[in-house]
Design a protein around this motif. Sequence first.
Motif, short mmCIF file in Angstrom:
data_model
loop_
_atom_site.label_atom_id
_atom_site.label_comp_id
_atom_site.label_asym_id
_atom_site.label_seq_id
_atom_site.Cartn_x
_atom_site.Cartn_y
_atom_site.Cartn_z
N SER A 48 0.79 -1.00 0.14
CA SER A 48 0.06 0.00 0.15
C SER A 48 0.87 1.24 -0.08
O SER A 48 1.51 1.59 0.77
CB SER A 48 -1.01 0.08 1.15
OG SER A 48 -1.20 0.71 2.03
N TRP A 49 0.53 2.01 -1.34
CA TRP A 49 1.71 2.70 -1.01
C TRP A 49 0.96 3.98 0.22
O TRP A 49 1.73 4.50 0.58
CB TRP A 49 1.54 4.07 -2.74
CG TRP A 49 0.02 4.05 -3.35
CD1 TRP A 49 -0.21 5.34 -2.98
CD2 TRP A 49 -0.71 3.25 -3.91
NE1 TRP A 49 -1.64 4.79 -3.30
CE2 TRP A 49 -1.79 3.91 -3.96
CE3 TRP A 49 -0.57 1.95 -4.57
CZ2 TRP A 49 -2.63 3.37 -5.04
CZ3 TRP A 49 -1.21 0.93 -4.78
CH2 TRP A 49 -2.88 1.43 -4.92
N ASN A 50 -0.51 4.09 0.39
CA ASN A 50 -0.65 4.44 1.47
C ASN A 50 -0.48 5.21 2.45
O ASN A 50 -0.09 5.62 3.12
CB ASN A 50 -2.42 5.23 1.25
CG ASN A 50 -2.83 5.66 0.14
OD1 ASN A 50 -2.57 6.87 -0.43
ND2 ASN A 50 -3.41 5.10 -0.64
N GLY A 81 -12.98 1.05 5.46
CA GLY A 81 -12.41 0.20 4.53
C GLY A 81 -10.95 -0.10 4.36
O GLY A 81 -10.61 -0.49 3.37
N LYS A 82 -10.92 0.86 4.68
CA LYS A 82 -8.95 1.32 3.93
C LYS A 82 -7.87 1.15 5.12
O LYS A 82 -7.77 1.19 5.68
CB LYS A 82 -9.25 2.48 3.43
CG LYS A 82 -10.17 2.42 2.20
CD LYS A 82 -9.86 3.90 0.73
CE LYS A 82 -11.01 3.92 -0.07
NZ LYS A 82 -10.38 2.78 -1.39
N VAL A 83 -6.66 0.93 4.56
CA VAL A 83 -5.51 1.13 5.10
C VAL A 83 -4.45 2.50 3.95
O VAL A 83 -5.26 2.89 3.39
CB VAL A 83 -4.35 0.25 5.14
CG1 VAL A 83 -4.77 -0.62 5.58
CG2 VAL A 83 -4.13 -0.15 4.06
N PRO A 84 -3.99 2.81 5.69
CA PRO A 84 -3.55 2.72 6.89
C PRO A 84 -4.43 3.86 7.64
O PRO A 84 -5.14 4.68 7.82
CB PRO A 84 -2.02 3.77 6.86
CG PRO A 84 -2.15 4.65 5.99
CD PRO A 84 -2.91 4.26 4.52
N GLU A 92 -6.75 8.09 7.01
CA GLU A 92 -5.87 9.03 6.17
C GLU A 92 -5.02 9.09 6.34
O GLU A 92 -4.60 9.68 7.29
CB GLU A 92 -7.25 10.36 5.70
CG GLU A 92 -8.58 10.30 5.73
CD GLU A 92 -8.69 9.47 3.61
OE1 GLU A 92 -7.90 10.13 2.76
OE2 GLU A 92 -9.39 9.03 3.36
N SER A 93 -3.53 8.62 4.69
CA SER A 93 -2.64 9.03 5.55
C SER A 93 -1.91 10.47 5.38
O SER A 93 -1.09 10.71 6.23
CB SER A 93 -1.43 8.24 3.86
OG SER A 93 -2.03 8.79 2.97
N ARG A 94 -2.41 11.35 4.59
CA ARG A 94 -1.90 13.05 4.34
C ARG A 94 -2.74 13.68 6.08
O ARG A 94 -2.01 13.99 6.47
CB ARG A 94 -2.57 13.35 3.72
CG ARG A 94 -2.41 13.68 1.86
CD ARG A 94 -2.78 13.71 1.18
NE ARG A 94 -2.41 13.09 0.08
CZ ARG A 94 -2.93 11.85 -0.50
NH1 ARG A 94 -3.89 11.02 0.28
NH2 ARG A 94 -2.57 11.35 -2.42
N ARG A 104 3.59 6.54 3.03
CA ARG A 104 3.46 7.84 2.76
C ARG A 104 2.80 8.48 4.43
O ARG A 104 3.74 8.77 5.24
CB ARG A 104 1.99 7.92 2.50
CG ARG A 104 1.57 9.80 2.89
CD ARG A 104 0.51 10.41 2.01
NE ARG A 104 1.32 10.50 0.53
CZ ARG A 104 -0.29 9.80 -0.54
NH1 ARG A 104 -1.00 9.32 0.48
NH2 ARG A 104 0.18 10.36 -1.94
N GLN A 110 -10.14 -5.81 4.92
CA GLN A 110 -9.98 -4.52 5.49
C GLN A 110 -11.85 -4.14 5.18
O GLN A 110 -12.08 -2.72 5.64
CB GLN A 110 -9.50 -3.54 4.38
CG GLN A 110 -9.58 -3.46 3.15
CD GLN A 110 -9.06 -4.03 2.39
OE1 GLN A 110 -8.38 -4.74 2.71
NE2 GLN A 110 -8.81 -3.98 1.27
N LYS A 111 -12.39 -4.60 4.34
CA LYS A 111 -13.54 -4.62 4.39
C LYS A 111 -14.38 -5.26 5.27
O LYS A 111 -16.09 -5.06 4.91
CB LYS A 111 -14.36 -4.54 2.31
CG LYS A 111 -12.84 -3.84 1.65
CD LYS A 111 -14.08 -2.16 1.66
CE LYS A 111 -13.49 -0.82 0.59
NZ LYS A 111 -12.80 -0.60 0.73
N1 LIG Z 1 -7.60 8.86 1.02
C1 LIG Z 1 -6.86 7.65 1.75
C2 LIG Z 1 -6.76 6.08 0.91
C3 LIG Z 1 -6.82 5.12 1.19
C4 LIG Z 1 -6.50 4.09 0.34
O1 LIG Z 1 -7.16 3.45 -1.29
N2 LIG Z 1 -6.00 2.95 0.43
C5 LIG Z 1 -5.50 1.61 -0.38
C6 LIG Z 1 -4.29 0.45 -0.01
S1 LIG Z 1 -2.97 2.34 -0.71
C7 LIG Z 1 -6.84 0.38 0.08
O2 LIG Z 1 -6.60 0.51 1.90
N3 LIG Z 1 -7.20 -0.05 -1.16
C8 LIG Z 1 -8.37 -1.49 -0.29
C9 LIG Z 1 -8.89 -0.93 -0.80
O3 LIG Z 1 -10.23 0.17 -1.04
O4 LIG Z 1 -10.43 -1.50 -0.16
C10 LIG Z 1 -5.76 7.36 2.51
O5 LIG Z 1 -5.24 8.52 1.97
O6 LIG Z 1 -5.68 6.30 3.47
#
Ligand SMILES: N[C@@H](CCC(=O)N[C@@H](CS)C(=O)NCC(=O)O)C(=O)O
Length: 135
Positions: A11-13, A54-57, A68-70, A16, A41-42
């Motif tokens: 995960s590039w986020n 349902g996302k990381v980190p 939200e990584s930022r 970050r 995550q979902k």
């Molecule tokens: N805007 C969010 C984006 C987070 C995001 O999209 N993370 C991806 C990994 S890089 C993720 O969790 N993908 C899995 C999914 O969407 O189910 C952030 O900056 O943290």
Amino acid sequence: MVLQLIGAATSWNTLRARHVLFEKGIHDVELIDINVANGDQKVKPDHLAKNPYGKVPVLIDGDLTLFESRAIAVYLAVKWKTSGESLIPEAANPGAIGLFSQAASAELTQFDQLVEPFVLSHVIANRKSRTRGLL
Ligand SMILES: N[C@@H](CCC(=O)N[C@@H](CS)C(=O)NCC(=O)O)C(=O)O
């Protein structure tokens, strides 16, 4: 209390957030991997309680849970502002805050919006195909 960062190696986020941890010399961090390829995550209720999208980190610092990584990057840069290089302007400098916010907004809306779909369709999709022996 040790920081916890829930993320994924791909995960590039997550990277970050890890980049700011590195820049600030914050090593006392527990990295918790979640299987994004399986979609954990979902569906995992404990993860959705931390990030309803349902996302990381996700960063956990005591009572504070941040997604939200930022936002995580800004939090780390402010909380550890005296460690290592300064990554964020002083609140007392409105011009610098304005320019910082302008750059941050342009990165998200002008750069990331264009680049992320490209990375997903060309880099990540190719990698997945290669893993499955399709390329
Ligand atoms: N805007 C969010 C984006 C987070 C995001 O999209 N993370 C991806 C990994 S890089 C993720 O969790 N993908 C899995 C999914 O969407 O189910 C952030 O900056 O943290």
